[in-house]
Design a protein around this motif. Sequence first.
Motif, PDB file in Angstrom:
ATOM      1  N   GLU A   1     -77.171  80.680   0.708  1.00  0.00           N
ATOM      2  CA  GLU A   1     -77.101  79.333   1.265  1.00  0.00           C
ATOM      3  C   GLU A   1     -78.326  78.544   0.821  1.00  0.00           C
ATOM      4  O   GLU A   1     -79.431  79.090   0.770  1.00  0.00           O
ATOM      5  N   PRO A   2     -78.163  77.263   0.521  1.00  0.00           N
ATOM      6  CA  PRO A   2     -79.340  76.468   0.149  1.00  0.00           C
ATOM      7  C   PRO A   2     -80.251  76.309   1.362  1.00  0.00           C
ATOM      8  O   PRO A   2     -79.773  76.284   2.497  1.00  0.00           O
ATOM      9  N   PRO A   3     -81.539  76.202   1.130  1.00  0.00           N
ATOM     10  CA  PRO A   3     -82.464  76.055   2.259  1.00  0.00           C
ATOM     11  C   PRO A   3     -82.294  74.713   2.957  1.00  0.00           C
ATOM     12  O   PRO A   3     -81.834  73.736   2.356  1.00  0.00           O
ATOM     13  N   ASP A   4     -82.668  74.676   4.227  1.00  0.00           N
ATOM     14  CA  ASP A   4     -82.648  73.421   4.973  1.00  0.00           C
ATOM     15  C   ASP A   4     -83.723  72.491   4.426  1.00  0.00           C
ATOM     16  O   ASP A   4     -84.709  72.935   3.852  1.00  0.00           O
ATOM     17  N   GLY A   5     -83.528  71.222   4.644  1.00  0.00           N
ATOM     18  CA  GLY A   5     -84.545  70.251   4.255  1.00  0.00           C
ATOM     19  C   GLY A   5     -84.061  69.327   3.167  1.00  0.00           C
ATOM     20  O   GLY A   5     -82.940  69.454   2.666  1.00  0.00           O
ATOM     21  N   PRO A   6     -84.911  68.401   2.782  1.00  0.00           N
ATOM     22  CA  PRO A   6     -84.521  67.443   1.738  1.00  0.00           C
ATOM     23  C   PRO A   6     -84.416  68.140   0.392  1.00  0.00           C
ATOM     24  O   PRO A   6     -85.008  69.188   0.178  1.00  0.00           O
ATOM     25  N   PRO A   7     -83.675  67.558  -0.524  1.00  0.00           N
ATOM     26  CA  PRO A   7     -83.558  68.151  -1.861  1.00  0.00           C
ATOM     27  C   PRO A   7     -84.909  68.269  -2.544  1.00  0.00           C
ATOM     28  O   PRO A   7     -85.818  67.474  -2.290  1.00  0.00           O
ATOM     29  N   ILE A   8     -85.031  69.249  -3.391  1.00  0.00           N
ATOM     30  CA  ILE A   8     -86.268  69.434  -4.144  1.00  0.00           C
ATOM     31  C   ILE A   8     -86.503  68.200  -5.009  1.00  0.00           C
ATOM     32  O   ILE A   8     -85.586  67.681  -5.636  1.00  0.00           O
ATOM     33  N   GLY A   9     -87.740  67.740  -5.012  1.00  0.00           N
ATOM     34  CA  GLY A   9     -88.085  66.581  -5.831  1.00  0.00           C
ATOM     35  C   GLY A   9     -88.156  65.300  -5.044  1.00  0.00           C
ATOM     36  O   GLY A   9     -88.429  64.244  -5.589  1.00  0.00           O
ATOM     37  N   THR A  10     -87.897  65.371  -3.746  1.00  0.00           N
ATOM     38  CA  THR A  10     -88.035  64.179  -2.924  1.00  0.00           C
ATOM     39  C   THR A  10     -89.231  64.357  -2.008  1.00  0.00           C
ATOM     40  O   THR A  10     -89.665  65.459  -1.718  1.00  0.00           O
ATOM     41  N   ASP A  11     -89.778  63.251  -1.575  1.00  0.00           N
ATOM     42  CA  ASP A  11     -90.889  63.309  -0.642  1.00  0.00           C
ATOM     43  C   ASP A  11     -90.689  62.277   0.447  1.00  0.00           C
ATOM     44  O   ASP A  11     -89.743  61.484   0.412  1.00  0.00           O
ATOM     45  N   ASP A  12     -91.594  62.241   1.394  1.00  0.00           N
ATOM     46  CA  ASP A  12     -91.440  61.380   2.564  1.00  0.00           C
ATOM     47  C   ASP A  12     -91.565  59.888   2.256  1.00  0.00           C
ATOM     48  O   ASP A  12     -90.980  59.054   2.932  1.00  0.00           O
ATOM     49  N   ASP A  13     -92.320  59.516   1.235  1.00  0.00           N
ATOM     50  CA  ASP A  13     -92.522  58.091   0.976  1.00  0.00           C
ATOM     51  C   ASP A  13     -91.478  57.495   0.039  1.00  0.00           C
ATOM     52  O   ASP A  13     -91.529  56.316  -0.288  1.00  0.00           O
ATOM     53  N   GLY A  14     -90.509  58.292  -0.389  1.00  0.00           N
ATOM     54  CA  GLY A  14     -89.394  57.775  -1.186  1.00  0.00           C
ATOM     55  C   GLY A  14     -89.719  57.535  -2.630  1.00  0.00           C
ATOM     56  O   GLY A  14     -88.934  56.925  -3.351  1.00  0.00           O
ATOM     57  N   ASP A  15     -90.888  57.981  -3.090  1.00  0.00           N
ATOM     58  CA  ASP A  15     -91.267  57.738  -4.491  1.00  0.00           C
ATOM     59  C   ASP A  15     -90.637  58.721  -5.466  1.00  0.00           C
ATOM     60  O   ASP A  15     -90.758  58.572  -6.661  1.00  0.00           O
ATOM     61  N   GLY A  16     -89.999  59.753  -4.945  1.00  0.00           N
ATOM     62  CA  GLY A  16     -89.392  60.734  -5.835  1.00  0.00           C
ATOM     63  C   GLY A  16     -90.433  61.532  -6.574  1.00  0.00           C
ATOM     64  O   GLY A  16     -91.369  62.053  -5.987  1.00  0.00           O
ATOM     65  N   TRP A  17     -90.344  61.568  -7.893  1.00  0.00           N
ATOM     66  CA  TRP A  17     -91.236  62.394  -8.718  1.00  0.00           C
ATOM     67  C   TRP A  17     -92.560  61.720  -9.029  1.00  0.00           C
ATOM     68  O   TRP A  17     -93.455  62.307  -9.567  1.00  0.00           O
ATOM     69  N   GLU A  18     -92.655  60.459  -8.767  1.00  0.00           N
ATOM     70  CA  GLU A  18     -93.859  59.734  -9.188  1.00  0.00           C
ATOM     71  C   GLU A  18     -94.976  59.860  -8.191  1.00  0.00           C
ATOM     72  O   GLU A  18     -94.912  59.923  -7.056  1.00  0.00           O
TER      73      GLU A  18
END
Length: 119
Positions: free
Chosen positions: A102-119
């Motif tokens: 099963e995939p882990p709980d939480g947001p998808p890898i590569g996202t962060d709290d401030d919405g900037d994504g990878w940058e």
Amino acid sequence: MQEVLEAILAATWKTPHDEGYKGQIANAVDMVVLSDLMVLSANDHASDEVRAIGRLELQELKRWVFAPLPTIKDQAHIAFASWQIEQFEKDPKQISVTPPAEPPDGPPIGTDDDGDGWE
């Protein structure tokens, strides 16, 4: 149905895999496809036609897996798939496949709290 299964097999098993991490992910996807194809082929709730198409595609995959292909880098992956197909053919009701994690709980890898994504 047959065209869909053929497209899935072409995009997974029959596509050359990278080496390393990406190759291992592709192998895991291959095994999920094999597992689901065997489950479909043995599903008493599926129509006879769907089970027949599933069996046909499983036989085609078996021929492909057993063919000497120089492009297959991971022989252990192929050997295990061959063994699983053979076990399924002996007794379809005793499918012995490892369920995918099963995939882990939480947001998808590569996202962060401030919405900037990878940058």
